[in-house]
Design a protein around this motif. Structure first.
Motif, PDB file in Angstrom:
ATOM      1  N   ARG A  80       2.147  -1.412   6.598  1.00  0.00           N
ATOM      2  CA  ARG A  80       1.770  -1.031   4.866  1.00  0.00           C
ATOM      3  C   ARG A  80       0.430  -1.638   5.160  1.00  0.00           C
ATOM      4  NH1 ARG A  80       6.731  -4.495   4.716  1.00  0.00           N
ATOM      5  NH2 ARG A  80       8.708  -3.020   4.722  1.00  0.00           N
ATOM      6  N   SER A 124      -2.445  -1.117   1.967  1.00  0.00           N
ATOM      7  CA  SER A 124      -2.545  -0.700   0.346  1.00  0.00           C
ATOM      8  C   SER A 124      -4.190  -0.613   0.218  1.00  0.00           C
ATOM      9  CB  SER A 124      -1.989  -1.904  -0.186  1.00  0.00           C
ATOM     10  OG  SER A 124      -2.597  -2.119  -1.862  1.00  0.00           O
ATOM     11  N   ASP A 143      -7.013  -0.515  -3.208  1.00  0.00           N
ATOM     12  CA  ASP A 143      -7.021  -1.095  -4.611  1.00  0.00           C
ATOM     13  C   ASP A 143      -6.801   0.425  -5.199  1.00  0.00           C
ATOM     14  OD1 ASP A 143     -10.733  -1.273  -5.156  1.00  0.00           O
ATOM     15  OD2 ASP A 143     -10.426  -0.806  -3.171  1.00  0.00           O
ATOM     16  N   THR A 189       5.220   5.834  -0.438  1.00  0.00           N
ATOM     17  CA  THR A 189       4.030   5.637  -0.715  1.00  0.00           C
ATOM     18  C   THR A 189       4.654   4.823  -1.897  1.00  0.00           C
ATOM     19  OG1 THR A 189       2.532   7.603   0.192  1.00  0.00           O
ATOM     20  CG2 THR A 189       2.503   6.386  -1.897  1.00  0.00           C
ATOM     21  N   THR A 242       1.761   0.912  -6.832  1.00  0.00           N
ATOM     22  CA  THR A 242       1.559  -1.282  -7.043  1.00  0.00           C
ATOM     23  C   THR A 242       0.599  -1.505  -8.345  1.00  0.00           C
ATOM     24  OG1 THR A 242       0.449  -1.583  -5.857  1.00  0.00           O
ATOM     25  CG2 THR A 242       2.438  -1.951  -4.788  1.00  0.00           C
ATOM     26  N   THR A 252      -2.470   2.137  -4.177  1.00  0.00           N
ATOM     27  CA  THR A 252      -1.123   2.592  -3.679  1.00  0.00           C
ATOM     28  C   THR A 252      -0.782   1.430  -2.407  1.00  0.00           C
ATOM     29  OG1 THR A 252      -2.234   4.367  -4.949  1.00  0.00           O
ATOM     30  CG2 THR A 252      -0.366   4.476  -3.228  1.00  0.00           C
ATOM     31  N   LEU A 253       0.377   1.654  -1.664  1.00  0.00           N
ATOM     32  CA  LEU A 253       0.935   1.345  -1.051  1.00  0.00           C
ATOM     33  C   LEU A 253       1.398   1.960  -0.624  1.00  0.00           C
ATOM     34  CD1 LEU A 253       1.615  -1.642   1.110  1.00  0.00           C
ATOM     35  CD2 LEU A 253       3.989  -1.493  -0.148  1.00  0.00           C
ATOM     36  N   GLU A 284       3.024   2.912   3.777  1.00  0.00           N
ATOM     37  CA  GLU A 284       4.326   2.461   4.743  1.00  0.00           C
ATOM     38  C   GLU A 284       4.308   3.251   5.819  1.00  0.00           C
ATOM     39  OE1 GLU A 284       8.858   1.294   5.405  1.00  0.00           O
ATOM     40  OE2 GLU A 284       7.656   0.030   3.930  1.00  0.00           O
ATOM     41  N   ASP A 289      -5.538  -3.068   2.425  1.00  0.00           N
ATOM     42  CA  ASP A 289      -5.025  -4.996   2.592  1.00  0.00           C
ATOM     43  C   ASP A 289      -4.282  -3.801   3.975  1.00  0.00           C
ATOM     44  OD1 ASP A 289      -5.290  -6.944   1.041  1.00  0.00           O
ATOM     45  OD2 ASP A 289      -5.029  -5.965  -0.833  1.00  0.00           O
TER      46      ASP A 289
END
Length: 174
Positions: free
Chosen positions: A97, A99, A101, A120, A123, A127-128, A130, A159
Motif C-alpha cells: 500500500r 499513499s 498526499d 485505489t 483518504t 490517495t491510497l 494498493e 507513505d
C-alpha cells in the motif's frame, strides 16, 4: 607624464594615427575574462545536471526497506517518475500500500502507474494505492509517472506500508 597621458597614446601604423586607451582596454579584457569564466561555470553546472537531467539532479531517498529514486530538479509539464524500490520484507504479504498526499496530487497529473494498482481509494490525507506483488526474494519496483502542473519548490509525502514516511523536495522550473 601622468597615468592618463600614459594610457592615451597616439601610435602610428603606416599612414594612420590611432589613439589607444590602454587603461580602458585592460578593464575591457578583465570584463571579458570574467564573462568567459561565468559562461564556463554555467556550462559545467548544466552538464552536471544542476538544471535537471544529470548526476546532480538524481536523488534517492530511503527509509526502512523502501527507497525512491527521483529527479530533484525538473521542468513543469515534463514527464517525471518516482521509482519506488521495495525490499522483499516489505512485499512479503503480496500486497503493498502506497499513499501520496493530497497537496502533491493537486500539483501533478499522474500519467501512468506501473504496475497498475489493484485498488485505489481516497483518504483524508491523500490517495491510497494498493498493489499486488509477487512474494519472494528480490526487490520490487513501482513507478509513478507524472507531470508537474506548477513551477517552484514542491514537497511530496509518500507513505509506504511497513516503511516510515518519505518526504521528497523537488524544484520544478517553468
Amino acid at each position: 607624464m601622468s597615468d592618463q597621458e600614459r594610457d592615451e597614446i597616439v601610435t602610428r601604423h603606416g599612414d594612420l594615427e590611432i589613439e589607444e586607451n590602454m587603461g580602458a582596454q585592460r578593464r575591457l579584457w578583465k570584463i571579458q575574462r570574467a564573462g568567459r569564466a561565468v559562461a564556463v561555470l554555467i556550462l559545467a553546472l548544466g552538464l552536471a545536471g544542476a538544471f535537471g537531467g544529470g548526476p546532480l539532479s538524481h536523488q534517492t531517498a530511503s527509509s526502512g526497506g523502501c527507497s525512491i529514486e527521483y529527479e530533484r530538479i525538473g521542468y513543469r509539464d515534463t514527464s517525471q517518475a518516482y521509482r519506488l524500490k521495495l525490499s522483499s520484507e516489505v512485499a512479503r504479504s503480496g500486497k503493498v500500500r502506497v499513499s501520496l498526499d493530497n497537496e502533491a496530487l493537486s500539483r501533478m497529473q499522474l500519467d501512468q502507474i506501473v504496475p497498475e494498482p489493484a485498488m485505489t481509494r481516497l483518504t483524508a490525507d491523500g490517495t491510497l494505492f494498493e498493489f499486488e506483488v509477487e512474494a519472494g526474494e528480490g526487490q520490487r519496483e513501482i513507478r509513478f509517472v507524472f507531470q508537474s502542473e506548477a513551477a517552484g519548490l514542491q514537497t511530496t509525502r509518500i507513505d509506504i506500508e511497513s516503511c516510515p514516511t518519505i518526504r521528497l523536495e523537488q524544484l520544478f522550473l517553468p
